[in-house]
Design a protein around this motif. Sequence first.
Motif, mmCIF file in Angstrom:
data_model
loop_
_atom_site.group_PDB
_atom_site.id
_atom_site.type_symbol
_atom_site.label_atom_id
_atom_site.label_comp_id
_atom_site.label_asym_id
_atom_site.label_seq_id
_atom_site.Cartn_x
_atom_site.Cartn_y
_atom_site.Cartn_z
ATOM 1 N N THR A 54 -2.919 5.798 8.985
ATOM 2 C CA THR A 54 -3.230 4.990 10.054
ATOM 3 C C THR A 54 -2.183 3.852 10.227
ATOM 4 O OG1 THR A 54 -4.717 3.774 9.131
ATOM 5 C CG2 THR A 54 -5.593 5.663 10.212
ATOM 6 N N CYS A 55 -1.346 3.664 9.268
ATOM 7 C CA CYS A 55 -0.427 2.539 9.055
ATOM 8 C C CYS A 55 0.622 2.522 10.145
ATOM 9 C CB CYS A 55 0.391 2.571 7.630
ATOM 10 S SG CYS A 55 1.366 1.150 7.413
ATOM 11 N N SER B 164 -5.019 4.330 3.124
ATOM 12 C CA SER B 164 -4.943 4.381 4.716
ATOM 13 C C SER B 164 -3.549 4.575 5.276
ATOM 14 C CB SER B 164 -5.554 3.000 5.044
ATOM 15 O OG SER B 164 -6.694 2.684 4.678
ATOM 16 N N CYS B 165 -2.616 5.198 4.560
ATOM 17 C CA CYS B 165 -1.281 5.469 5.098
ATOM 18 C C CYS B 165 -1.248 6.230 6.306
ATOM 19 C CB CYS B 165 -0.412 5.962 3.912
ATOM 20 S SG CYS B 165 0.008 5.168 2.603
#
Length: 155
Positions: free
Chosen positions: A121-122, A118-119
């Motif tokens: 959306t981090c 999920s990087c």
Amino acid sequence: MPVSGREAAELGGAGPPGYPRAMSRFRATLRARLGPRVRTRLARRGAECAEHRDRVAGLREDAAALAARVTAVEATLQRLRADQELWSQPFHGEMTIDQAWRRHPGAPGIFARFHLPSCDTCAVRHDETLAEAVTAYDLDGEALLQALNSLLGES
């Protein structure tokens, strides 16, 4: 030689006989004849000035909008130059996660293999480097960089 009213006043006299009355009539006649013309011209000039003021205000707004657009384009250009410089190098620990994510279309798959799916959306992806992520998530940094750099050999 006749003396003008101003000259007579400067000399301390009242001017020739009948001078004040004649000047008064002359001024009244000038006002009566020129007043409407002057007012008409002033009104027309005032309308023209207002039109020009409106145009100038519109141009100032356009200039401000263009300046904002130029600033945005310059920022994009700066980012593209940084990306170009970045993309001419292999993946490295000082790259931000966002840069690595955008560096190659296969990078998200590598991140997922290392349990970081999920990087994209981090919230810290623009600030956190790969080295910081390796430390924070206790990852094998050499293996991550080797896997990411193997993508560059496939292109």
